[in-house]
Design an enzyme around this catalytic site. Sequence first.
Site, mmCIF file in Angstrom:
data_model
loop_
_atom_site.group_PDB
_atom_site.id
_atom_site.type_symbol
_atom_site.label_atom_id
_atom_site.label_comp_id
_atom_site.label_asym_id
_atom_site.label_seq_id
_atom_site.Cartn_x
_atom_site.Cartn_y
_atom_site.Cartn_z
ATOM 1 N N ARG A 1 0.909 -0.985 -0.111
ATOM 2 C CA ARG A 1 -0.093 0.067 -0.070
ATOM 3 C C ARG A 1 0.809 1.256 -0.050
ATOM 4 O O ARG A 1 0.595 2.269 -0.697
ATOM 5 C CB ARG A 1 -1.008 0.206 1.160
ATOM 6 C CG ARG A 1 -2.108 -0.690 1.027
ATOM 7 C CD ARG A 1 -2.692 -1.117 2.315
ATOM 8 N NE ARG A 1 -1.561 -2.419 2.705
ATOM 9 C CZ ARG A 1 -1.693 -3.478 2.455
ATOM 10 N NH1 ARG A 1 -2.748 -3.911 1.792
ATOM 11 N NH2 ARG A 1 -1.153 -4.243 2.655
ATOM 12 N N ARG B 1 11.284 4.007 2.554
ATOM 13 C CA ARG B 1 11.279 3.467 3.684
ATOM 14 C C ARG B 1 12.316 2.492 3.793
ATOM 15 O O ARG B 1 13.089 2.015 2.896
ATOM 16 C CB ARG B 1 10.088 2.329 3.265
ATOM 17 C CG ARG B 1 9.749 1.264 4.108
ATOM 18 C CD ARG B 1 8.748 0.233 3.673
ATOM 19 N NE ARG B 1 7.327 0.984 4.416
ATOM 20 C CZ ARG B 1 6.308 0.393 4.498
ATOM 21 N NH1 ARG B 1 6.207 -1.018 4.044
ATOM 22 N NH2 ARG B 1 5.259 1.066 4.832
HETATM 23 C C1 NCD Z 1 2.321 -0.880 7.860
HETATM 24 C C2 NCD Z 1 3.653 -0.656 8.078
HETATM 25 O O1 NCD Z 1 4.486 -1.014 7.115
HETATM 26 O O2 NCD Z 1 4.223 -0.183 9.168
HETATM 27 N N1 NCD Z 1 1.597 -1.033 6.796
HETATM 28 C C3 NCD Z 1 1.513 -0.059 5.965
HETATM 29 O O3 NCD Z 1 2.242 0.595 5.726
HETATM 30 N N2 NCD Z 1 0.198 0.203 5.657
HETATM 31 C C4 NCD Z 1 1.893 -1.946 9.036
HETATM 32 C C5 NCD Z 1 2.611 -3.317 9.060
HETATM 33 O O4 NCD Z 1 3.343 -3.716 8.346
HETATM 34 O O5 NCD Z 1 2.118 -4.013 9.981
#
Ligand code: NCD
Length: 306
Positions: A51, A101
């Site tokens: 996402r 990220r």
């Molecule tokens: C979350 C994350 O990456 O921290 N996911 C996201 O970005 N929607 C939650 C998760 O990975 O559990």
Amino acid sequence: MRHLMSPLDFSVEELDTLLSLAQDIEAHPEKYAHACAGKKLATLFYEPSTRTRLSHEAAMLNLGGSIMGFSTADSSSATKGESVSDTIRTVSCYADICAMRHPKEGAPMVACEHSRIPVINAGDGGHQHPTQTLTDLLTIKNLKGRLDNMTIGLCGDLKFGRTVHSLIHALVRYSGIKFVLISPEELRLPDYMRLDVLDKKNVPYKEVVRLEDALPELDILYMTRVQKERFFNEEDYVRMKDFYILDRKKMKSAPQDMQVLHPLPRVNEIAVEVDEDPRAAYFKQVQYGVYVRMALILTLLDIHVD
Ligand code: NCD
């Protein structure tokens, strides 16, 4: 130039403006369809994502811009030993804005110190995830009509869950917010969040282990996945992973106007049968994530649409 490292980078007033912009984007998408023509977004993902990466990309494409990037560390020069600061210097030559990220806490912060373009923290280790928080705030605002005077249950992995940490930081700035922290002892909210954020701001909260005990009083239930990748040993993860399972039976004791949020991905913590419940809001939340990231890109690039 502005970056987004933490939800606190925006004041409450700025957040309000951003969420209103997201609502206008949802209502009049055509107005914004070319707002970022000629602009490029780079997604630099050193950790898996569905996402967060795709919604940033969808957001830029919806604004008429273009996208580039990598989705695993091993398809970048990180595997050859390149530093984050060299990578961002390079990406600054190609793109107008980027979302990063990284498994290491603080890596996007290092990037913004060496960047010539706005950097969005798309999740750094167990630390923060501000764009998920923007998504969560827009979801709560759209579904409940307010961000204040609410009891919010945070359930699951409150220790490693970065979405929970960022959401708490953002919500303690509104009045009348109470938290119910629902977790097993081993996955409790860390001291640096409980003492330095909740206690310091005199935000009322209680800690419970059983989800059933919390449900009747909640306006929002925020479920989370046990963060497998942050555990030091597999055995602990296996013991914890199915600690909470929200099912149809448990939903019976929840208020009729409670909303269930989850940043996703879901593993076992919400039974699929709950998806049909009108209170299940996690897929609406996914959709709101696109509008809010469109609003964020426009804001960071300082692009105004009349
Ligand atoms: C979350 C994350 O990456 O921290 N996911 C996201 O970005 N929607 C939650 C998760 O990975 O559990």
